[in-house]
Design a protein around this motif. Structure first.
Motif, PDB file in Angstrom:
ATOM      1  N   TYR A  46       0.831  -1.198   0.000  1.00 30.78           N
ATOM      2  CA  TYR A  46       0.000   0.000   0.000  1.00 30.78           C
ATOM      3  C   TYR A  46       0.868   1.252   0.000  1.00 30.78           C
ATOM      4  O   TYR A  46       2.084   1.187   0.234  1.00 30.78           O
ATOM      5  N   ASN A  52      -4.488  -0.239   2.786  1.00 28.51           N
ATOM      6  CA  ASN A  52      -5.495  -0.662   1.803  1.00 28.51           C
ATOM      7  C   ASN A  52      -5.662   0.309   0.637  1.00 28.51           C
ATOM      8  O   ASN A  52      -6.625   0.204  -0.124  1.00 28.51           O
ATOM      9  N   LYS A 216      -9.741  -4.143  -6.097  1.00 35.25           N
ATOM     10  CA  LYS A 216      -8.360  -4.486  -6.470  1.00 35.25           C
ATOM     11  C   LYS A 216      -8.282  -5.793  -7.243  1.00 35.25           C
ATOM     12  O   LYS A 216      -7.225  -6.415  -7.331  1.00 35.25           O
ATOM     13  N   GLU A 299     -11.337  -6.064   1.241  1.00 31.07           N
ATOM     14  CA  GLU A 299     -10.035  -5.907   1.878  1.00 31.07           C
ATOM     15  C   GLU A 299     -10.009  -6.540   3.271  1.00 31.07           C
ATOM     16  O   GLU A 299     -10.944  -7.223   3.688  1.00 31.07           O
ATOM     17  N   ALA A 338      -9.146 -10.185  -0.591  1.00 33.04           N
ATOM     18  CA  ALA A 338      -7.752  -9.930  -0.238  1.00 33.04           C
ATOM     19  C   ALA A 338      -7.164 -11.099   0.540  1.00 33.04           C
ATOM     20  O   ALA A 338      -5.968 -11.383   0.444  1.00 33.04           O
ATOM     21  N   ASP A 341      -5.581 -13.328  -1.810  1.00 34.86           N
ATOM     22  CA  ASP A 341      -4.747 -12.585  -2.758  1.00 34.86           C
ATOM     23  C   ASP A 341      -5.497 -12.293  -4.052  1.00 34.86           C
ATOM     24  O   ASP A 341      -4.909 -12.234  -5.129  1.00 34.86           O
ATOM     25  N   TRP A 342      -6.817 -12.148  -3.959  1.00 37.07           N
ATOM     26  CA  TRP A 342      -7.674 -11.767  -5.080  1.00 37.07           C
ATOM     27  C   TRP A 342      -7.641 -12.778  -6.225  1.00 37.07           C
ATOM     28  O   TRP A 342      -7.757 -12.408  -7.393  1.00 37.07           O
ATOM     29  N   TYR A 370     -12.075  -8.882   8.270  1.00 36.38           N
ATOM     30  CA  TYR A 370     -11.955  -9.414   6.917  1.00 36.38           C
ATOM     31  C   TYR A 370     -13.263  -9.300   6.149  1.00 36.38           C
ATOM     32  O   TYR A 370     -14.345  -9.510   6.704  1.00 36.38           O
TER      33      TYR A 370
END
Length: 427
Positions: A46, A52, A216, A299, A338, A341-342, A370
């Motif tokens: 970040y 984030n 993201k 995130e 997230a 890890d997407w 989370y």
């Protein structure tokens, strides 16, 4: 003969430079955020001081930096290094040499680390802010940070994408409910304009590219848009279909910060050799109407029971997820956000337990707050189908990052000349 020898020597010199530049490097065909060592967990990346945030640096703000932090679950101390790599628009590695896109060295050392303290699960926390003193960027565009054990550049363990941007072009954007009737219920439309007044542009229809990222996620980025038309040095992107995203639903959430009592989404906490957090059973939400609540768009916020705890004082806990469904699906089901890890990660795959009529999995997560989805793995693309258990609604709050790229005549690379982060909370 002398001319021939001179030309040959020059050729060999540049060939040697190229070999030195590439020797020992093992880059993927396309760069994406990747964790190549399962012992490394909770990778955070970040803008320094802005947890984030999107990982970009303004080339005209030399006080900006990015921070990378991660935990090594094998414990002890290891020496890590990093390298900064320039990428093309399509995230393949550029052929440019480091001194063409950087001032100063393209590498550095991750020297900051702390062993975990007062935790049941032992680990070592590493962190670094970059670029280091004496290094800055000559070019805007796509970049990658490659982390590897010291002396092993051919064995990267963490790869992170980031951007170096400028505001030479002004981007004005808005998120709307889809224009076409068949998409109105569940899709969001991103319309925007790019004012490139003052830039040296030969052909505005060919010299610009754009990308639009939802939250993201890297698996549904829109990159194929061309301006619908150009008016007074302004590119107009006002489509009805090509610029649509599924709005989906607000993210599910769990609060793993408390240890003495269950937080939101947690049914009970058990402590033996480590903490076990048993979550409330989740349901399929695809058939429900839109429900509004605050989320953090997939995130996570890493935090312990008290705000005074440092990153190496926050414990890892085993979390038990349960998704209720009366019969097994033909597709594979995963946790997504997230925390994964997407991407579709085998470690986050759920398994059906017939006698309980539940999909279940358990995984160690660092304490914190989370967001997550349950997703289906698309058998054709391998990507996450987020619609199946969440549904999709135009009202859902999402962030969108718009990046505008312009072709550079000098290196024939694509530099980022404008950007905008816009939120859909307009309905």
């Amino acid at each position: 003969m002398n001319i021939f020898l001179k030309k040959t020597s020059t050729f060999l010199f540049f060939l040697l430079l190229m070999l030195c530049h590439r020797t020992g490097y093992s880059f993927p065909d396309v760069i994406s955020d990747t964790i190549l060592d399962n012992q490394l967990q909770t990778i955070l990346f970040y803008q320094s001081g802005k947890i984030n945030s999107y990982p970009f640096i303004d080339i005209n703000k030399p006080d900006m930096s990015l921070t990378l932090a991660f935990d090594d679950m094998s414990g002890g101390y290891k020496s890590f290094e990093y390298q900064i790599v320039y990428c093309n628009f399509d995230w393949t590695v550029s052929e440019l040499f480091p001194d063409q896109y950087l001032t100063g060295p393209d590498y550095g050392y991750i020297e900051n680390y702390n062993f975990s303290i007062n935790t049941y699960i032992r680990y070592t926390n590493y962190y670094v802010s970059f670029p280091s003193r004496g290094t800055w960027f000559k070019l805007t565009g796509n970049y990658a940070l490659m982390v590897y054990p010291a002396g092993k550049k051919d064995q990267p363990v963490i790869i992170r994408r980031f951007y170096v941007v400028s505001s030479s072009a002004k981007v004005t954007a808005e998120v709307l409910r889809a224009s076409q009737a068949r998409f109105k219920a569940g899709k969001q439309e991103i319309d925007f304009e790019v004012d490139y007044q003052g830039l040296d542009v030969a052909n505005p229809l060919l010299d610009f590219k754009v990308s639009i990222t939802q939250n993201k996620r890297q698996d549904n980025v829109i990159t194929h848009l061309q301006p619908m038309f150009v008016r007074n040095n302004v590119l107009i992107y006002d489509y009805d279909e090509e610029n649509l995203f599924d709005g989906l639903s607000e993210w599910r959430f769990i609060d793993l910060r408390p240890q003495k009592f269950p937080g939101q989404g947690v049914h009970k906490i058990v402590l033996d050799s480590f903490f076990r957090y048993y979550l409330l059973t989740d349901e399929d939400r695809s058939y429900l109407d839109y429900a509004e609540w605050s989320d953090i768009n997939g995130e996570r916020i890493i935090a312990g029971e008290t705000r005074t705890l440092r990153m190496n004082e926050i414990d890892y806990v085993k979390v038990f997820f349960r998704l209720s469904t009366p019969y097994p699906k033909d597709e594979e089901i995963y946790l997504f956000g997230a925390l994964s890890d997407w991407k579709i990660d085998p470690r986050f795959k759920l398994h059906y337990v017939p006698e309980k009529q539940l999909y279940m999995t358990d995984i160690f997560l660092k304490q914190g707050y989370y967001n997550y989805y349950y997703v289906i793995k698309d058998p054709a693309s391998g990507k996450a189908d987020c619609f199946r258990f969440q549904g999709s609604h135009y009202e859902t709050e999402n962030d969108y990052l718009i990046l505008v790229y312009m072709r550079s005549r000098f290196y024939n690379n694509w530099e980022i000349v404008g950007y905008s982060v816009v939120n859909s909370r307009i309905f």
